[in-house]
Design a protein around this motif. Sequence first.
Motif, PDB file in Angstrom:
ATOM      1  N   LEU A 180       2.863  10.348   4.962  1.00  0.00           N
ATOM      2  CA  LEU A 180       1.968  11.289   5.642  1.00  0.00           C
ATOM      3  C   LEU A 180       0.512  10.935   5.418  1.00  0.00           C
ATOM      4  CD1 LEU A 180       3.832  14.649   4.949  1.00  0.00           C
ATOM      5  CD2 LEU A 180       3.676  13.414   7.122  1.00  0.00           C
ATOM      6  N   PHE A 181       0.169  10.568   4.180  1.00  0.00           N
ATOM      7  CA  PHE A 181      -1.219  10.202   3.893  1.00  0.00           C
ATOM      8  C   PHE A 181      -1.608   8.933   4.646  1.00  0.00           C
ATOM      9  CE2 PHE A 181      -4.501   8.059   1.372  1.00  0.00           C
ATOM     10  CZ  PHE A 181      -5.477   9.038   1.403  1.00  0.00           C
ATOM     11  N   MET A 182      -0.745   7.919   4.586  1.00  0.00           N
ATOM     12  CA  MET A 182      -1.060   6.668   5.280  1.00  0.00           C
ATOM     13  C   MET A 182      -1.112   6.870   6.789  1.00  0.00           C
ATOM     14  SD  MET A 182       1.036   3.913   3.003  1.00  0.00           S
ATOM     15  CE  MET A 182       0.536   2.509   3.983  1.00  0.00           C
ATOM     16  N   SER A 183      -0.249   7.734   7.316  1.00  0.00           N
ATOM     17  CA  SER A 183      -0.268   8.016   8.752  1.00  0.00           C
ATOM     18  C   SER A 183      -1.566   8.695   9.153  1.00  0.00           C
ATOM     19  CB  SER A 183       0.911   8.914   9.138  1.00  0.00           C
ATOM     20  OG  SER A 183       2.115   8.263   8.904  1.00  0.00           O
ATOM     21  N   SER A 184      -2.031   9.617   8.313  1.00  0.00           N
ATOM     22  CA  SER A 184      -3.285  10.298   8.638  1.00  0.00           C
ATOM     23  C   SER A 184      -4.446   9.309   8.623  1.00  0.00           C
ATOM     24  CB  SER A 184      -3.545  11.466   7.696  1.00  0.00           C
ATOM     25  OG  SER A 184      -3.798  11.017   6.390  1.00  0.00           O
TER      26      SER A 184
ATOM     27  N   PRO B 204       0.819  -1.217   0.000  1.00  0.00           N
ATOM     28  CA  PRO B 204       0.000   0.000   0.000  1.00  0.00           C
ATOM     29  C   PRO B 204       0.851   1.265   0.000  1.00  0.00           C
ATOM     30  CG  PRO B 204      -0.475  -1.337   1.939  1.00  0.00           C
ATOM     31  CD  PRO B 204       0.511  -2.076   1.124  1.00  0.00           C
ATOM     32  N   PHE B 205       2.023   1.210   0.642  1.00  0.00           N
ATOM     33  CA  PHE B 205       2.909   2.361   0.649  1.00  0.00           C
ATOM     34  C   PHE B 205       3.344   2.707  -0.773  1.00  0.00           C
ATOM     35  CE2 PHE B 205       6.995   4.467   0.766  1.00  0.00           C
ATOM     36  CZ  PHE B 205       6.772   5.462   1.689  1.00  0.00           C
ATOM     37  N   PHE B 206       3.767   1.718  -1.535  1.00  0.00           N
ATOM     38  CA  PHE B 206       4.201   1.990  -2.899  1.00  0.00           C
ATOM     39  C   PHE B 206       3.033   2.304  -3.822  1.00  0.00           C
ATOM     40  CE2 PHE B 206       8.330   0.538  -1.592  1.00  0.00           C
ATOM     41  CZ  PHE B 206       9.137   1.408  -2.296  1.00  0.00           C
ATOM     42  N   LEU B 207       1.873   1.771  -3.537  1.00  0.00           N
ATOM     43  CA  LEU B 207       0.678   2.158  -4.290  1.00  0.00           C
ATOM     44  C   LEU B 207       0.375   3.639  -4.057  1.00  0.00           C
ATOM     45  CD1 LEU B 207      -1.765   1.335  -6.056  1.00  0.00           C
ATOM     46  CD2 LEU B 207      -2.965   0.817  -3.932  1.00  0.00           C
ATOM     47  N   MET B 208       0.488   4.077  -2.806  1.00  0.00           N
ATOM     48  CA  MET B 208       0.254   5.490  -2.487  1.00  0.00           C
ATOM     49  C   MET B 208       1.356   6.369  -3.076  1.00  0.00           C
ATOM     50  SD  MET B 208      -1.864   7.538  -1.267  1.00  0.00           S
ATOM     51  CE  MET B 208      -2.915   6.215  -0.745  1.00  0.00           C
ATOM     52  N   THR B 209       2.593   5.894  -3.051  1.00  0.00           N
ATOM     53  CA  THR B 209       3.698   6.642  -3.660  1.00  0.00           C
ATOM     54  C   THR B 209       3.447   6.818  -5.152  1.00  0.00           C
ATOM     55  OG1 THR B 209       5.279   5.805  -2.024  1.00  0.00           O
ATOM     56  CG2 THR B 209       6.193   6.673  -4.067  1.00  0.00           C
ATOM     57  N   ALA B 210       3.067   5.741  -5.819  1.00  0.00           N
ATOM     58  CA  ALA B 210       2.792   5.805  -7.262  1.00  0.00           C
ATOM     59  C   ALA B 210       1.609   6.719  -7.554  1.00  0.00           C
ATOM     60  CB  ALA B 210       2.535   4.403  -7.807  1.00  0.00           C
ATOM     61  N   THR B 211       0.594   6.668  -6.705  1.00  0.00           N
ATOM     62  CA  THR B 211      -0.583   7.513  -6.901  1.00  0.00           C
ATOM     63  C   THR B 211      -0.214   8.990  -6.791  1.00  0.00           C
ATOM     64  OG1 THR B 211      -2.016   5.781  -6.028  1.00  0.00           O
ATOM     65  CG2 THR B 211      -2.905   8.019  -6.059  1.00  0.00           C
ATOM     66  N   THR B 212       0.543   9.349  -5.754  1.00  0.00           N
ATOM     67  CA  THR B 212       0.934  10.757  -5.608  1.00  0.00           C
ATOM     68  C   THR B 212       1.847  11.186  -6.755  1.00  0.00           C
ATOM     69  OG1 THR B 212       2.758  10.164  -4.113  1.00  0.00           O
ATOM     70  CG2 THR B 212       0.671  10.814  -3.100  1.00  0.00           C
TER      71      THR B 212
END
Length: 154
Positions: free
Chosen positions: A143-147, A106-114
């Motif tokens: 930051l997004f995943m932490s929130s 999920p971290f790399f999915l979020m990185t790719a999305t941003t």
Amino acid sequence: MENISNWMGEIFDSPYIPILFMAFLLIAAYTDIKYRKIYNWLNVTFFILWFITIPIHGFSWMNIIGAILGFVLMLIPAMVKNQKMGGDIKAAGVIGLYMGVPGIFPFFLMTATTFIVYVLVMRLFGKQLQLLPMGPFFLGAFLFMSSLNFTILQ
């Protein structure tokens, strides 16, 4: 939505580990923006700090596997695009070490999305993009995943 708290692996079990991880990502983002590099000393320092802090967060093979997966997830695009991304690749390994297997995908999915959103917005405004530093996108994903994690825990 309960799985979102699992995405972060065991990173929030102790208050010290997220602070340490955030420091790594802040420094990596800064140096990547300013110098277009994530320095080896930074990656090695936070790699060693993870092992030093094992008494705080415990040892899990899932973190070691996460480090390998993080490294490979950045190595493949670098090889495909034939780009020098050594510091980003090593940083991805350190990120995987901290996130572990539950959090790395999920971290790399979020990185790719941003990353994709940023590229699309810049193209919408007619900006030509060169090789982009990944450090800020790593930081944004965390930051997004932490929130999300803090929202669910409350």
